[in-house]
Scaffold this motif. Structure first.
Motif, PDB file in Angstrom:
ATOM      1  N   LEU A  24       0.808  -1.222   0.000  1.00 42.58           N
ATOM      2  CA  LEU A  24       0.000   0.000   0.000  1.00 42.58           C
ATOM      3  C   LEU A  24       0.846   1.278   0.000  1.00 42.58           C
ATOM      4  CD1 LEU A  24      -2.817   1.176  -0.102  1.00 42.58           C
ATOM      5  CD2 LEU A  24      -2.891   1.039   2.397  1.00 42.58           C
ATOM      6  N   PRO A  25       1.849   1.407   0.882  1.00 42.78           N
ATOM      7  CA  PRO A  25       2.689   2.612   0.812  1.00 42.78           C
ATOM      8  C   PRO A  25       3.390   2.758  -0.547  1.00 42.78           C
ATOM      9  CG  PRO A  25       3.121   1.440   2.854  1.00 42.78           C
ATOM     10  CD  PRO A  25       2.218   0.576   2.042  1.00 42.78           C
ATOM     11  N   PHE A  26       3.790   1.634  -1.137  1.00 46.02           N
ATOM     12  CA  PHE A  26       4.435   1.663  -2.454  1.00 46.02           C
ATOM     13  C   PHE A  26       3.472   2.224  -3.502  1.00 46.02           C
ATOM     14  CE2 PHE A  26       5.293  -0.507  -6.525  1.00 46.02           C
ATOM     15  CZ  PHE A  26       6.573  -0.036  -6.771  1.00 46.02           C
ATOM     16  N   PHE A  27       2.269   1.673  -3.546  1.00 45.15           N
ATOM     17  CA  PHE A  27       1.281   2.118  -4.535  1.00 45.15           C
ATOM     18  C   PHE A  27       0.881   3.578  -4.309  1.00 45.15           C
ATOM     19  CE2 PHE A  27      -3.107   2.773  -5.900  1.00 45.15           C
ATOM     20  CZ  PHE A  27      -2.954   2.550  -7.263  1.00 45.15           C
ATOM     21  N   LEU A  28       0.627   3.945  -3.057  1.00 44.93           N
ATOM     22  CA  LEU A  28       0.214   5.325  -2.760  1.00 44.93           C
ATOM     23  C   LEU A  28       1.315   6.329  -3.087  1.00 44.93           C
ATOM     24  CD1 LEU A  28      -1.806   4.835   0.549  1.00 44.93           C
ATOM     25  CD2 LEU A  28      -2.696   5.235  -1.766  1.00 44.93           C
ATOM     26  N   SER A  29       2.563   5.951  -2.903  1.00 44.67           N
ATOM     27  CA  SER A  29       3.680   6.840  -3.252  1.00 44.67           C
ATOM     28  C   SER A  29       3.756   7.042  -4.759  1.00 44.67           C
ATOM     29  CB  SER A  29       4.994   6.270  -2.717  1.00 44.67           C
ATOM     30  OG  SER A  29       4.950   6.191  -1.314  1.00 44.67           O
ATOM     31  N   TRP A  30       3.563   5.977  -5.529  1.00 47.40           N
ATOM     32  CA  TRP A  30       3.505   6.097  -6.994  1.00 47.40           C
ATOM     33  C   TRP A  30       2.358   7.022  -7.389  1.00 47.40           C
ATOM     34  CZ3 TRP A  30       5.383   3.893 -11.688  1.00 47.40           C
ATOM     35  CH2 TRP A  30       6.551   3.137 -11.554  1.00 47.40           C
ATOM     36  N   LEU A  31       1.207   6.818  -6.771  1.00 45.24           N
ATOM     37  CA  LEU A  31       0.038   7.633  -7.077  1.00 45.24           C
ATOM     38  C   LEU A  31       0.307   9.107  -6.774  1.00 45.24           C
ATOM     39  CD1 LEU A  31      -2.900   7.578  -8.052  1.00 45.24           C
ATOM     40  CD2 LEU A  31      -3.580   7.178  -5.680  1.00 45.24           C
ATOM     41  N   PHE A  32       0.982   9.370  -5.666  1.00 45.81           N
ATOM     42  CA  PHE A  32       1.349  10.748  -5.308  1.00 45.81           C
ATOM     43  C   PHE A  32       2.157  11.402  -6.430  1.00 45.81           C
ATOM     44  CE2 PHE A  32       4.790  13.464  -3.695  1.00 45.81           C
ATOM     45  CZ  PHE A  32       4.050  14.534  -3.213  1.00 45.81           C
ATOM     46  N   GLY A  65       9.767  15.584 -12.254  1.00 47.37           N
ATOM     47  CA  GLY A  65      10.106  14.361 -12.984  1.00 47.37           C
ATOM     48  C   GLY A  65      11.407  13.740 -12.501  1.00 47.37           C
ATOM     49  N   VAL A  66      12.404  14.583 -12.278  1.00 48.83           N
ATOM     50  CA  VAL A  66      13.689  14.089 -11.766  1.00 48.83           C
ATOM     51  C   VAL A  66      13.512  13.535 -10.352  1.00 48.83           C
ATOM     52  CG1 VAL A  66      16.021  14.793 -11.063  1.00 48.83           C
ATOM     53  CG2 VAL A  66      15.082  15.578 -13.246  1.00 48.83           C
ATOM     54  N   LEU A  67      12.836  14.311  -9.489  1.00 47.40           N
ATOM     55  CA  LEU A  67      12.610  13.861  -8.110  1.00 47.40           C
ATOM     56  C   LEU A  67      11.796  12.570  -8.063  1.00 47.40           C
ATOM     57  CD1 LEU A  67      11.861  17.228  -6.269  1.00 47.40           C
ATOM     58  CD2 LEU A  67      13.903  15.796  -6.061  1.00 47.40           C
ATOM     59  N   SER A  68      10.768  12.488  -8.897  1.00 46.63           N
ATOM     60  CA  SER A  68       9.933  11.286  -8.875  1.00 46.63           C
ATOM     61  C   SER A  68      10.688  10.073  -9.393  1.00 46.63           C
ATOM     62  CB  SER A  68       8.637  11.499  -9.659  1.00 46.63           C
ATOM     63  OG  SER A  68       8.886  11.608 -11.037  1.00 46.63           O
ATOM     64  N   THR A  69      11.554  10.252 -10.362  1.00 43.08           N
ATOM     65  CA  THR A  69      12.341   9.122 -10.875  1.00 43.08           C
ATOM     66  C   THR A  69      13.258   8.568  -9.788  1.00 43.08           C
ATOM     67  OG1 THR A  69      12.253  10.012 -13.115  1.00 43.08           O
ATOM     68  CG2 THR A  69      13.991   8.411 -12.643  1.00 43.08           C
ATOM     69  N   VAL A  70      13.945   9.446  -9.078  1.00 40.83           N
ATOM     70  CA  VAL A  70      14.811   9.014  -7.977  1.00 40.83           C
ATOM     71  C   VAL A  70      13.973   8.353  -6.885  1.00 40.83           C
ATOM     72  CG1 VAL A  70      16.340   9.840  -6.133  1.00 40.83           C
ATOM     73  CG2 VAL A  70      16.572  10.744  -8.450  1.00 40.83           C
ATOM     74  N   SER A  71      12.870   8.990  -6.544  1.00 40.89           N
ATOM     75  CA  SER A  71      12.002   8.475  -5.488  1.00 40.89           C
ATOM     76  C   SER A  71      11.430   7.108  -5.843  1.00 40.89           C
ATOM     77  CB  SER A  71      10.868   9.461  -5.223  1.00 40.89           C
ATOM     78  OG  SER A  71       9.990   8.957  -4.262  1.00 40.89           O
ATOM     79  N   ILE A  72      10.977   6.941  -7.064  1.00 39.09           N
ATOM     80  CA  ILE A  72      10.399   5.668  -7.484  1.00 39.09           C
ATOM     81  C   ILE A  72      11.443   4.554  -7.432  1.00 39.09           C
ATOM     82  CG2 ILE A  72       9.531   4.463  -9.544  1.00 39.09           C
ATOM     83  CD1 ILE A  72       7.839   7.064 -10.033  1.00 39.09           C
ATOM     84  N   ALA A  73      12.679   4.876  -7.783  1.00 38.28           N
ATOM     85  CA  ALA A  73      13.749   3.876  -7.670  1.00 38.28           C
ATOM     86  C   ALA A  73      13.959   3.478  -6.204  1.00 38.28           C
ATOM     87  CB  ALA A  73      15.042   4.420  -8.272  1.00 38.28           C
ATOM     88  N   MET A  74      13.955   4.447  -5.293  1.00 32.31           N
ATOM     89  CA  MET A  74      14.144   4.152  -3.870  1.00 32.31           C
ATOM     90  C   MET A  74      12.967   3.348  -3.316  1.00 32.31           C
ATOM     91  SD  MET A  74      17.082   5.405  -3.253  1.00 32.31           S
ATOM     92  CE  MET A  74      17.629   5.385  -4.944  1.00 32.31           C
TER      93      MET A  74
END
Length: 127
Positions: A24-32, A65-74
């Motif tokens: 759930l935290p993974f999915f909600l973070s992607w959604l954010f 976009g840059v922040l989300s790419t790094v965040s999604i990898a983490m």
């Protein structure tokens, strides 16, 4: 990760590769991140005739976009840790054909119960 007994921070959630997170935290973070990009894109379309506003919203979209790419990898690394796999497999999210399959798997695959080589389970939702 946060020390024992401490609540994990938002910085840890979005930008740290250590520890584990549930589905759930993974999915909600992607959604954010998806919603943040959508808001900036909407503003770009709304202000397409105003050069200054368009430039600022475009810059905001690029930065997010840059922040989300790094965040999604983490996030993917922590999610992989939760199911007992090594973090470098997160690179599969950046292979176009594999990306949707890996994303769905990370959203649906339950985490390992109890302690694994990457630490204890997250006490939050999603397991």
């Amino acid at each position: 990760m946060a020390e024992e007994g401490q609540q994990p921070s938002m910085t840890w959630l979005f930008f740290s590769p250590s520890g584990r997170i549930g589905r759930l935290p993974f999915f909600l973070s992607w959604l954010f991140w998806f919603l943040v990009g959508g808001v900036f894109l909407m503003q770009m379309l709304k202000n397409e005739t105003e050069d200054t506003a368009l430039a600022l919203w475009t810059l905001a979209l690029i930065v997010s976009g840059v922040l989300s790419t790094v965040s999604i990898a983490m996030l993917a690394i922590k999610r992989l840790h939760d199911i007992g796999y090594p973090g470098p497999l997160a690179l599969c999210l950046f292979i176009p054909v594999l990306s949707p399959i890996v994303f769905i798997a990370l959203c649906l695959w339950p985490g390992t119960k109890g302690q694994n080589e990457f630490g204890g389970p997250n006490n939050g939702p999603g397991h």
